[in-house]
Motif scaffolding. Sequence first.
Motif, short mmCIF file in Angstrom:
data_model
loop_
_atom_site.label_atom_id
_atom_site.label_comp_id
_atom_site.label_asym_id
_atom_site.label_seq_id
_atom_site.Cartn_x
_atom_site.Cartn_y
_atom_site.Cartn_z
N GLU A 149 0.85 -1.30 -0.06
CA GLU A 149 0.19 -0.02 -0.14
C GLU A 149 0.80 1.39 0.02
N ALA A 150 1.88 1.35 0.57
CA ALA A 150 2.86 2.19 0.79
C ALA A 150 3.45 2.66 -0.64
N TYR A 151 3.68 1.74 -1.63
CA TYR A 151 3.97 2.17 -2.99
C TYR A 151 2.76 1.81 -4.15
N SER A 152 1.67 2.10 -3.58
CA SER A 152 0.40 1.79 -4.36
C SER A 152 0.49 0.64 -5.52
N VAL A 153 0.77 -0.38 -4.98
CA VAL A 153 0.92 -1.79 -5.78
C VAL A 153 -0.53 -2.20 -5.83
N SER A 154 -1.15 -2.39 -7.14
CA SER A 154 -2.56 -2.93 -7.11
C SER A 154 -2.67 -3.97 -8.24
N ALA A 155 -1.50 -4.55 -8.50
CA ALA A 155 -1.21 -5.68 -9.67
C ALA A 155 0.22 -5.93 -9.47
N VAL A 156 0.34 -7.51 -10.06
CA VAL A 156 1.67 -7.84 -9.91
C VAL A 156 1.97 -8.73 -11.26
N PRO A 157 3.23 -8.66 -11.78
CA PRO A 157 4.47 -8.24 -11.10
C PRO A 157 4.56 -6.51 -11.09
N TYR A 158 5.21 -6.05 -10.17
CA TYR A 158 5.39 -4.65 -10.06
C TYR A 158 6.76 -4.31 -9.61
N PHE A 159 7.58 -3.33 -10.19
CA PHE A 159 8.83 -3.22 -9.80
C PHE A 159 9.01 -1.68 -9.28
N VAL A 160 9.74 -1.35 -8.28
CA VAL A 160 10.12 0.01 -7.79
C VAL A 160 11.56 0.34 -7.78
N PHE A 161 12.06 1.02 -8.35
CA PHE A 161 13.45 1.52 -8.38
C PHE A 161 13.85 2.77 -7.55
N PHE A 162 14.90 2.44 -6.64
CA PHE A 162 15.26 3.48 -5.70
C PHE A 162 16.71 4.03 -5.91
N LYS A 163 17.03 5.23 -5.97
CA LYS A 163 18.32 5.81 -5.84
C LYS A 163 18.56 6.89 -4.94
N ASP A 164 19.50 6.86 -4.10
CA ASP A 164 19.79 7.91 -2.96
C ASP A 164 18.61 7.78 -2.09
N GLY A 165 18.04 7.08 -1.93
CA GLY A 165 16.78 6.76 -0.90
C GLY A 165 15.72 7.31 -1.48
N LYS A 166 15.33 7.63 -2.67
CA LYS A 166 14.24 8.23 -3.29
C LYS A 166 13.55 7.09 -4.28
N VAL A 167 12.24 7.05 -4.59
CA VAL A 167 11.88 6.48 -5.60
C VAL A 167 11.80 7.19 -6.90
N VAL A 168 12.66 6.51 -8.01
CA VAL A 168 12.91 7.34 -9.25
C VAL A 168 12.16 6.61 -10.37
N ASP A 169 11.66 5.37 -10.21
CA ASP A 169 10.85 4.86 -11.48
C ASP A 169 10.31 3.61 -10.84
N THR A 170 9.05 3.28 -11.56
CA THR A 170 8.26 2.01 -11.48
C THR A 170 8.15 1.38 -12.81
N LEU A 171 7.68 0.07 -12.55
CA LEU A 171 7.30 -0.70 -13.69
C LEU A 171 6.17 -1.76 -13.30
N GLU A 172 5.09 -1.57 -14.13
CA GLU A 172 3.96 -2.86 -14.05
C GLU A 172 3.94 -3.64 -15.03
N GLY A 173 3.94 -5.02 -14.88
CA GLY A 173 3.67 -5.95 -15.94
C GLY A 173 5.03 -6.71 -16.21
N ALA A 174 4.81 -7.55 -17.15
CA ALA A 174 6.01 -8.34 -17.47
C ALA A 174 6.30 -7.92 -18.57
N ASP A 175 7.48 -7.06 -18.58
CA ASP A 175 8.24 -6.62 -19.48
C ASP A 175 9.85 -6.61 -19.44
N PRO A 176 10.35 -7.94 -19.74
CA PRO A 176 11.72 -8.04 -19.56
C PRO A 176 12.72 -6.92 -19.85
N SER A 177 12.39 -6.41 -21.46
CA SER A 177 13.39 -5.30 -21.89
C SER A 177 13.44 -4.24 -21.00
N SER A 178 12.11 -3.70 -20.68
CA SER A 178 11.87 -2.47 -19.84
C SER A 178 12.68 -2.42 -18.54
#
Length: 476
Positions: free
Chosen positions: A68-97
Amino acid sequence: MGGAVKDIASKSDLDNLRQSGAPVVLHFWASWCDASKQMDQVFSHLATDFPRAHFFRVEAEEHPEISEAYSVSAVPYFVFFKDGKVVDTLEGADPSSLANKVGKVAGSSTSNEPAAPASLGLAAGPTILETVKENAKANSKDRAQPVSTTKEALNTRLEKLTNSHPVMLFMKGTPEEPRCGFSKNVVNILKEEKVEFGSFDILSDNEVREGLKKFSNWPTYPQLYCNGELLGGADIVIAMHESGELKEALTDLGKGGGVSSGNAGGLSETVRARLEGLVNSSPVMLFMKGKPEEPKCGFSGKVVEILNQEKIEFGSFDILLDDEVRQGLKVYSNWSSYPQLYVKGELLGGSDIVLEMQKSGELKQVLSEKGIIKKQSLEERLKSLINSEKVMLFMKGSPDEPKCGFSSKVVKALRGEDVSFGSFDILSDEEVRQGIKSFSNWPTFPQLYYKGELVGGCDIIMELSSSGDLKATLSE
């Protein structure tokens, strides 16, 4: 640092890791989701290829506070952190992305091109790489579709789609391979009527799927459009086909046997004034086939039944007795079928919409906002929802598309016993989601009710199913 995928044990562990400032990639997954399993293999190989980053997995349903903290409503779901901050997300099965985004946060990729399957690493075995190649190829097509970043852009896209063919069907699957019975029925009817039509698979684009519901004010699929105007869903198309009104409606819109409608869209001032008087003749006004005591079609009968159940006083007009009203109201309301329900002179919808609104509690809510009935309290709304079906399931998602493994298990158990049940998607209404936890004194979902009484959640339903007592419990 890095090199292997680890499981997150708690939100505090994740918070501590973020504070280190190192690149972190989170994979929210579920054991019941095949796409999660496939992406987990890719995720593991990326962990080997990018040892400067931390790779962690979170079982989404086991750690709701993190999801809930990262608004996940479907899987697979990816969250990317850098320097302690969320910099990107990705929802769905997309290996290349996924590979491309990992490379950016880990500092190992500068290319703006989508990551090629080979860039997923030499550590990946040939079978995995082959799978990734296929998915990368498929997903490159998905990325080619336009993405709307604003409501205005989305509405422009939806308007273009609905007008892309004179007759346009938004469905689950394709005409050659429908993926739900309702879509298949509409396809068969259009083919039987020899109507040429375009189609769009709403399962392939969630933005269109969710956006079109609001754009058309129609909550279900399929949806059939003629010259950019919504005709209706499966029930309406079937009813119009059986009564012969479908061909008539298509003719009115300039499509159907190639007949042009000429100036059929115009209404004289006299007719318009008469229709305006009729729709305003009662605060709640139903235009139907037959009378409330003797409906002459099942859809009209259903709306009458709903209004009576909700104890709503209403006026009615039998459109079978007056062809001027029957044909004119279609133009006046821009709604091609009957029944039509009006509240204070404004069209609410047909039988499908009225039924959906009753099940969700929205019907009483709208009527209370219009001053027709007393405002319904949350407790009254919850009682109404719980008692809307003899067996009622509050779940994440819908029976056809559950959005959590526990909900999916309960649906399979009920269907395995041939139990008829209603459902409510708690993800669609936060007030109901939070309110029913207190109402039932049960903090998790799904929740199954029988005759207004809570039976229990997933564990209890699974126990009843295993012991053979489920059907008996729900038929006492």
